[in-house]
Structure formats: structure tokens, C-alpha cells
Design an enzyme around this catalytic site. Sequence first.
Site, PDB file in Angstrom:
ATOM      1  N   ASP A  93      52.513  64.490   9.612  1.00  0.00           N
ATOM      2  CA  ASP A  93      52.414  65.761  10.339  1.00  0.00           C
ATOM      3  C   ASP A  93      52.279  66.932   9.363  1.00  0.00           C
ATOM      4  O   ASP A  93      51.514  67.863   9.599  1.00  0.00           O
ATOM      5  CB  ASP A  93      53.653  65.976  11.220  1.00  0.00           C
ATOM      6  CG  ASP A  93      53.906  64.811  12.139  1.00  0.00           C
ATOM      7  OD1 ASP A  93      53.256  64.738  13.190  1.00  0.00           O
ATOM      8  OD2 ASP A  93      54.740  63.956  11.787  1.00  0.00           O
ATOM      9  N   ASP A 120      50.085  71.515  12.997  1.00  0.00           N
ATOM     10  CA  ASP A 120      49.815  70.233  13.648  1.00  0.00           C
ATOM     11  C   ASP A 120      50.845  70.106  14.767  1.00  0.00           C
ATOM     12  O   ASP A 120      51.969  69.665  14.535  1.00  0.00           O
ATOM     13  CB  ASP A 120      49.943  69.084  12.651  1.00  0.00           C
ATOM     14  CG  ASP A 120      49.639  67.737  13.289  1.00  0.00           C
ATOM     15  OD1 ASP A 120      48.773  67.682  14.175  1.00  0.00           O
ATOM     16  OD2 ASP A 120      50.282  66.746  12.900  1.00  0.00           O
ATOM     17  N   GLU A 178      45.068  72.394  15.321  1.00  0.00           N
ATOM     18  CA  GLU A 178      44.229  71.271  15.709  1.00  0.00           C
ATOM     19  C   GLU A 178      44.003  71.313  17.211  1.00  0.00           C
ATOM     20  O   GLU A 178      44.930  71.562  17.978  1.00  0.00           O
ATOM     21  CB  GLU A 178      44.910  69.962  15.305  1.00  0.00           C
ATOM     22  CG  GLU A 178      43.970  68.789  15.236  1.00  0.00           C
ATOM     23  CD  GLU A 178      44.620  67.600  14.551  1.00  0.00           C
ATOM     24  OE1 GLU A 178      44.151  67.238  13.466  1.00  0.00           O
ATOM     25  OE2 GLU A 178      45.579  67.050  15.111  1.00  0.00           O
TER      26      GLU A 178
END
EC number: 3.1.21.10
Length: 185
Positions: free
Chosen positions: A137, A7, A66
Site C-alpha cells: 500500500d 492508495d 488511484e
Amino acid sequence: MIVLGIDPGSRRCGYGVVAREGARLTVVESGVLVPGDLPMAQRLGRILEGLDALIARARPVEASVESVFSGASPRSALVLGQARGVALAAAARAGLPVFEYAPSEVKLAFTGNGRAGKDQMLRTARMLLGAAPDLSDEADALAIAVCHLARRAFAVPAAGAGRAAAARAAAARLRPSRRDHRGTP
């Protein structure tokens, strides 16, 4: 199979390494890289060093990241893009195929809700993986790894020499049988 989920962020970069054996998922390692209050180039350098060390230690065979979510601020999207670039570079240097997933796809695969909030992501990480992430996160990175493991049969690398072959193989798995809807050849 061991997968690294990332992330990306310039202030906090979440990571999650998840192993799958059959239907069982196990967290190998997870956490958040916090490069400190440094100029941008130094923060990105620290994140790269941290990801390099993590990859050497955990030995994942694939990485998932992502995709960019632009949000309200173009500046935020640019900064996020720089952090993503570092994550992609770390995986590429290690020779890992990299797969990208939209935030809503990750949330849907992980929680069953494409609009899940931070609390739901944290709860799912605890329930599904037995993990206790302190920050969203970290939970998001674990979710990205789990999403990739769930979608792996149809995933195509974001780039690299194997992309075209992987895309053809995934498309072949999606093709209908030779019979049409009436059952005739």
C-alpha cells in the site's frame, strides 16, 4: 513541487509524499494508515483524521489518487469507493487539486510494466526512491505520486473550478503544429 499520492483502502490506506526538484525525486514521508478493527464509519473517520494531519505536516501542493478498480466483487468496489471519497474529501478540504490515475497507468509510469506485481512495485520504490516500504500500500502510494509528477504536464484535475482551464491547456500542448504532415501551412 511536493505531491501527495494516496492508495485508498478502508483497512489500510497508503500514502506517499514525494518532492521533485529538477530531475531529483525525494520521499518526504510515506506510510500506511491502519484504522484498526472498528466499524466502517469509524475507520473512515480515522483515515480522514490521519490524512488531514499528514497534509498539514507535509504541505503538498497537489494530490493524486488511484482510480477505482472494481475487481471481482461489487461490494469491494463500494467499500473502496467510500475510502476514495474520504481521500478526495481530505484533499479538497485542504484546497489541493486532485488528479486520478488508473492502476495500470501508475504501474507503467513507475516500473515500465502496466501489469507489475507487488514485488516489482516494492523493488522499484527501493531502487528509484531509496525508500523501504513495508507494505505494498505504501509502495503503491509512492508510485501514484511519482506517476503524477511524470504525467503532470498533461494532467487535468479530477474536479474543481480549474478543471476546464487545465483541460484546455493540456489539449493545447497536445495539438499538432500549424503545419500538416507534408510541411505546408
